[in-house]
Design a protein around this motif. Structure first.
Motif, PDB file in Angstrom:
ATOM      1  N   SER A  56       0.863  -1.183   0.000  1.00 52.34           N
ATOM      2  CA  SER A  56       0.000   0.000   0.000  1.00 52.34           C
ATOM      3  C   SER A  56       0.893   1.224   0.000  1.00 52.34           C
ATOM      4  O   SER A  56       1.978   1.222   0.583  1.00 52.34           O
ATOM      5  N   GLU A  57       0.435   2.268  -0.672  1.00 53.83           N
ATOM      6  CA  GLU A  57       1.250   3.461  -0.872  1.00 53.83           C
ATOM      7  C   GLU A  57       0.409   4.715  -0.718  1.00 53.83           C
ATOM      8  O   GLU A  57      -0.751   4.749  -1.093  1.00 53.83           O
ATOM      9  N   GLY A  58       1.015   5.729  -0.166  1.00 50.48           N
ATOM     10  CA  GLY A  58       0.433   7.062  -0.122  1.00 50.48           C
ATOM     11  C   GLY A  58       1.393   8.004  -0.817  1.00 50.48           C
ATOM     12  O   GLY A  58       2.586   8.007  -0.521  1.00 50.48           O
ATOM     13  N   CYS A  59       0.900   8.766  -1.774  1.00 48.32           N
ATOM     14  CA  CYS A  59       1.786   9.635  -2.543  1.00 48.32           C
ATOM     15  C   CYS A  59       0.936  10.606  -3.348  1.00 48.32           C
ATOM     16  O   CYS A  59       0.042  10.194  -4.075  1.00 48.32           O
ATOM     17  N   SER A  60       1.219  11.886  -3.212  1.00 48.01           N
ATOM     18  CA  SER A  60       0.411  12.872  -3.937  1.00 48.01           C
ATOM     19  C   SER A  60       0.802  12.997  -5.402  1.00 48.01           C
ATOM     20  O   SER A  60       0.052  13.534  -6.199  1.00 48.01           O
ATOM     21  N   GLY A 145       6.741  13.500  -1.726  1.00 49.42           N
ATOM     22  CA  GLY A 145       7.160  12.445  -0.826  1.00 49.42           C
ATOM     23  C   GLY A 145       6.229  11.264  -0.991  1.00 49.42           C
ATOM     24  O   GLY A 145       5.341  11.273  -1.849  1.00 49.42           O
ATOM     25  N   PHE A 146       6.451  10.253  -0.192  1.00 52.05           N
ATOM     26  CA  PHE A 146       5.610   9.061  -0.306  1.00 52.05           C
ATOM     27  C   PHE A 146       5.699   8.260   0.980  1.00 52.05           C
ATOM     28  O   PHE A 146       6.598   8.456   1.804  1.00 52.05           O
ATOM     29  N   SER A 147       4.762   7.355   1.137  1.00 49.84           N
ATOM     30  CA  SER A 147       4.842   6.348   2.189  1.00 49.84           C
ATOM     31  C   SER A 147       4.466   5.012   1.566  1.00 49.84           C
ATOM     32  O   SER A 147       3.645   4.944   0.652  1.00 49.84           O
TER      33      SER A 147
END
Length: 156
Positions: A56-60, A145-147
């Motif tokens: 799973s990823e979070g990234c704008s 950035g990202f997670s």
């Protein structure tokens, strides 16, 4: 280390070069980069090329498709299947091609760790020497950035 941006079968050449540099004692003076290289070397030494995991990823600034939690299957170091965790439906693997393997995650973390003003946090799964959670933020760049979270890792 920017030469490691490529993924797929050619990424193993970059990974081998990275591991060789670390083994020869050429390491970064930055403690974070040294830790990442040490962990990556341990992962590479395991020789695991067939595995699966939940990603799973979070990234704008990432492709919208990559924001969906998925189950990724890797064979011979290459993604062979991506399935939605929510529906079980197959997804096109293209959006994850460069970041959806353990080596790809390490490469992405290293690329961000090298950037001036970057804040990178990595939590590891000590059993497999893989990043289980990554957060990278570039200062002065709104949303750059990202997670990433890796769960349910299973060598096959």
């Amino acid at each position: 280390m920017n030469w490691m941006r490529k993924s797929g079968p050619g990424a193993w050449i970059g990974a081998l070069a990275l591991v060789t540099l670390a083994a020869c004692g050429e390491s970064s003076t930055d403690p974070l980069e040294s830790e990442i290289l040490t962990r990556y070397q341990a992962w590479f030494a395991r020789g695991i090329t067939d595995y699966s995991f939940e990603y799973s990823e979070g990234c704008s600034q990432c492709p919208l498709e990559r924001l969906e939690p998925v189950h990724i299957t890797v064979r011979n170091g290459v993604i062979t299947e991506v399935r939605s965790l929510e529906t079980g439906e197959l997804r096109d693997a293209t959006p994850w091609a460069e970041v959806g393997t353990i080596s790809g995650i390490y490469q992405r973390v290293l690329n961000h760790a090298e950037q001036l003003g970057a804040t990178v946090v990595v939590e590891y799964d000590n059993q497999w020497d893989i990043p289980r959670y990554v957060q990278a933020i570039l200062e002065g760049t709104a949303g750059a950035g990202f997670s990433v979270r890796v769960e349910a890792f299973k060598p096959e």
